[in-house]
Design a protein around this motif. Structure first.
Motif, PDB file in Angstrom:
ATOM      1  N   VAL A 268      -6.295 -14.668 -45.993  1.00  0.00           N
ATOM      2  CA  VAL A 268      -6.420 -15.308 -44.675  1.00  0.00           C
ATOM      3  C   VAL A 268      -7.492 -14.631 -43.832  1.00  0.00           C
ATOM      4  O   VAL A 268      -8.271 -15.294 -43.140  1.00  0.00           O
ATOM      5  CB  VAL A 268      -5.060 -15.292 -43.943  1.00  0.00           C
ATOM      6  CG1 VAL A 268      -5.220 -15.617 -42.456  1.00  0.00           C
ATOM      7  CG2 VAL A 268      -4.090 -16.274 -44.596  1.00  0.00           C
ATOM      8  N   THR A 269      -7.550 -13.308 -43.893  1.00  0.00           N
ATOM      9  CA  THR A 269      -8.461 -12.560 -43.023  1.00  0.00           C
ATOM     10  C   THR A 269      -9.835 -12.313 -43.640  1.00  0.00           C
ATOM     11  O   THR A 269     -10.796 -12.045 -42.922  1.00  0.00           O
ATOM     12  CB  THR A 269      -7.854 -11.192 -42.666  1.00  0.00           C
ATOM     13  OG1 THR A 269      -7.733 -10.399 -43.871  1.00  0.00           O
ATOM     14  CG2 THR A 269      -6.488 -11.352 -42.023  1.00  0.00           C
ATOM     15  N   GLU A 308       1.236 -19.008 -45.439  1.00  0.00           N
ATOM     16  CA  GLU A 308      -0.122 -19.006 -44.887  1.00  0.00           C
ATOM     17  C   GLU A 308      -0.099 -19.294 -43.388  1.00  0.00           C
ATOM     18  O   GLU A 308      -0.827 -18.662 -42.604  1.00  0.00           O
ATOM     19  CB  GLU A 308      -0.999 -20.033 -45.606  1.00  0.00           C
ATOM     20  CG  GLU A 308      -1.437 -19.626 -47.003  1.00  0.00           C
ATOM     21  CD  GLU A 308      -0.321 -19.732 -48.038  1.00  0.00           C
ATOM     22  OE1 GLU A 308       0.725 -20.377 -47.736  1.00  0.00           O
ATOM     23  OE2 GLU A 308      -0.480 -19.172 -49.132  1.00  0.00           O
ATOM     24  N   ASP A 309       0.752 -20.238 -42.971  1.00  0.00           N
ATOM     25  CA  ASP A 309       0.882 -20.541 -41.540  1.00  0.00           C
ATOM     26  C   ASP A 309       1.355 -19.313 -40.769  1.00  0.00           C
ATOM     27  O   ASP A 309       0.869 -19.015 -39.674  1.00  0.00           O
ATOM     28  CB  ASP A 309       1.884 -21.674 -41.317  1.00  0.00           C
ATOM     29  CG  ASP A 309       1.427 -23.004 -41.884  1.00  0.00           C
ATOM     30  OD1 ASP A 309       0.197 -23.233 -41.956  1.00  0.00           O
ATOM     31  OD2 ASP A 309       2.296 -23.810 -42.262  1.00  0.00           O
ATOM     32  N   GLU A 312      -1.579 -16.758 -40.683  1.00  0.00           N
ATOM     33  CA  GLU A 312      -2.684 -17.231 -39.846  1.00  0.00           C
ATOM     34  C   GLU A 312      -2.326 -17.122 -38.360  1.00  0.00           C
ATOM     35  O   GLU A 312      -3.148 -16.692 -37.535  1.00  0.00           O
ATOM     36  CB  GLU A 312      -3.036 -18.670 -40.208  1.00  0.00           C
ATOM     37  CG  GLU A 312      -3.813 -18.792 -41.512  1.00  0.00           C
ATOM     38  CD  GLU A 312      -4.004 -20.236 -41.943  1.00  0.00           C
ATOM     39  OE1 GLU A 312      -3.542 -21.140 -41.212  1.00  0.00           O
ATOM     40  OE2 GLU A 312      -4.593 -20.455 -43.019  1.00  0.00           O
ATOM     41  N   SER A 313      -1.095 -17.504 -38.001  1.00  0.00           N
ATOM     42  CA  SER A 313      -0.692 -17.425 -36.591  1.00  0.00           C
ATOM     43  C   SER A 313      -0.587 -15.976 -36.143  1.00  0.00           C
ATOM     44  O   SER A 313      -0.990 -15.626 -35.022  1.00  0.00           O
ATOM     45  CB  SER A 313       0.637 -18.156 -36.370  1.00  0.00           C
ATOM     46  OG  SER A 313       1.707 -17.518 -37.059  1.00  0.00           O
ATOM     47  N   TRP A 315      -2.264 -13.435 -37.391  1.00  0.00           N
ATOM     48  CA  TRP A 315      -3.618 -12.885 -37.318  1.00  0.00           C
ATOM     49  C   TRP A 315      -4.292 -13.306 -36.017  1.00  0.00           C
ATOM     50  O   TRP A 315      -4.943 -12.494 -35.349  1.00  0.00           O
ATOM     51  CB  TRP A 315      -4.416 -13.375 -38.530  1.00  0.00           C
ATOM     52  CG  TRP A 315      -5.827 -12.888 -38.624  1.00  0.00           C
ATOM     53  CD1 TRP A 315      -6.958 -13.659 -38.665  1.00  0.00           C
ATOM     54  CD2 TRP A 315      -6.290 -11.537 -38.721  1.00  0.00           C
ATOM     55  NE1 TRP A 315      -8.081 -12.877 -38.786  1.00  0.00           N
ATOM     56  CE2 TRP A 315      -7.707 -11.563 -38.816  1.00  0.00           C
ATOM     57  CE3 TRP A 315      -5.638 -10.307 -38.743  1.00  0.00           C
ATOM     58  CZ2 TRP A 315      -8.476 -10.424 -38.925  1.00  0.00           C
ATOM     59  CZ3 TRP A 315      -6.410  -9.149 -38.845  1.00  0.00           C
ATOM     60  CH2 TRP A 315      -7.803  -9.210 -38.926  1.00  0.00           C
ATOM     61  N   LYS A 316      -4.123 -14.549 -35.638  1.00  0.00           N
ATOM     62  CA  LYS A 316      -4.685 -15.046 -34.380  1.00  0.00           C
ATOM     63  C   LYS A 316      -4.140 -14.239 -33.204  1.00  0.00           C
ATOM     64  O   LYS A 316      -4.885 -13.827 -32.308  1.00  0.00           O
ATOM     65  CB  LYS A 316      -4.338 -16.528 -34.212  1.00  0.00           C
ATOM     66  CG  LYS A 316      -4.888 -17.178 -32.956  1.00  0.00           C
ATOM     67  CD  LYS A 316      -4.518 -18.660 -32.936  1.00  0.00           C
ATOM     68  CE  LYS A 316      -5.054 -19.352 -31.685  1.00  0.00           C
ATOM     69  NZ  LYS A 316      -4.678 -20.799 -31.657  1.00  0.00           N
TER      70      LYS A 316
END
Length: 325
Positions: A268-269, A308-309, A312-313, A315-316
């Motif tokens: 993801v990153t 993944e969701d 991703e959230s 990481w944001k």
């Protein structure tokens, strides 16, 4: 109006953000581990302690509260072993004070954020609500004590309740406005992301020889907004008189290994993690996964967000939270 105790914490703040879409909400939090900036601006906020009878009486007198949702427990397993008095005082004694004041004011609907730690180390990989509860630390004991108290109060005083047990809440709100901010941080996903952001030198993987597909432990991870929605479904079932009492597990039903978590964070990153392989920790089971078939069958709840969701959230949020002072 709904009272959310502990609404400035990680899970509580996500619940409040969803709950405030259709309900008036008042949050009680002493900010010992929560953060005021996580509280939704649409709600009423009272800074106070769960065990402060005077504050609680004022709350129930000043607001037309029809149900209470409890997220105000201390929840660090290691700390509970070192300082059990803190856990029994806050998680049990202070919760008793809350329940006592609730009932005196005629409020008889209660949602309790519990934990899969009530099961201890079960003999089966997949945990259902019928799995024997056998906690192995004061944190798990304190939560199970409250569950037993709720059953007794239901029988004696007509308190209606839902207990929700889960393992690892993870991720952040999709808006990026709120997320996970613990001190100290003990959860795997934020630890990995902090290392990828340069806040940690390395990540330790404790054990690579477990009887799993890649040798690392498998655990249940669930997006915090999925958790929030399960709490709201349970609340609505109580308010609509569809339930008098229930206990539900919340999980994804399959689990993810430590290696899968790290690999997904890297994907993801786009950043490679610095991983140190270490020996097993005593008492770590190979697999712990919760079955959520019961709440799906009875309330129609199921998880919406993928691993993944979740990452991703998170990481944001972690990237944006670096600018929060």
């Amino acid at each position: 109006m709904i009272l959310v105790v502990g609404g400035a914490g990680y899970i509580g703040s996500h619940l409040v953000k969803e709950l405030a879409e259709q309900n008036e909400v008042v949050v009680l939090d002493n900010l010992s581990t929560g953060h005021e900036y996580l509280i939704d601006q649409r709600v009423h906020f009272v800074q106070g302690d769960l065990g402060d009878r005077e504050t609680l009486n004022q709350l129930f007198s000043n607001y037309p509260i029809k149900a209470v949702m409890h997220f105000a427990a201390n929840s660090l397993v290691g700390e509970s072993v070192q300082n059990p008095f803190k856990y029994y005082e806050n998680n049990v004694s202070n919760t008793l004070t809350l329940l006592n004041v609730m009932l005196k004011h005629g409020v008889k609907k209660f949602i309790f954020s519990s934990t899969a730690a009530t099961y201890g180390i079960p003999e089966t990989d997949t945990i259902t609500e019928e799995t024997v509860t056998n906690p192995i630390n004061p944190y798990g004991h304190s939560k199970l004590m409250v569950e037993q108290i709720l059953e007794d109060l239901h029988q004696a005083y007509g308190l209606n309740y839902v207990v929700l047990r889960y393992f690892n809440a993870a991720g952040a709100h999709v808006s990026g406005e709120i997320g996970e901010n613990h001190d100290p941080e003990t959860h795997l996903i934020p630890i990995v992301l902090e290392q990828l952001l340069g806040k940690r030198e390395s990540i330790s993987v404790f054990g690579t020889d477990y009887d799993t597909h890649d040798g690392t432990c498998i655990r249940d991870y669930i997006h915090v907004t999925d958790l929030a929605n399960a709490h709201i479904l349970s609340l609505n079932a109580l308010l609509e008189e569809k339930l008098q009492k229930a206990t539900y597990n919340l999980g994804n039903g399959k689990g993810y290994s430590v290696k899968e978590i790290i690999d997904t964070c890297e994907r993801v990153t786009g950043i490679e993690a610095n991983v140190i392989l270490s020996d097993r920790r005593p008492g770590d089971p190979a697999i712990l996964v919760a079955s959520s078939e019961k709440i799906y069958r009875e309330l129609g709840w199921k998880t919406k967000y993928t691993l993944e969701d979740i990452i991703e959230s998170a990481w944001k949020w972690h990237k944006s939270s670096m600018t929060i002072v």
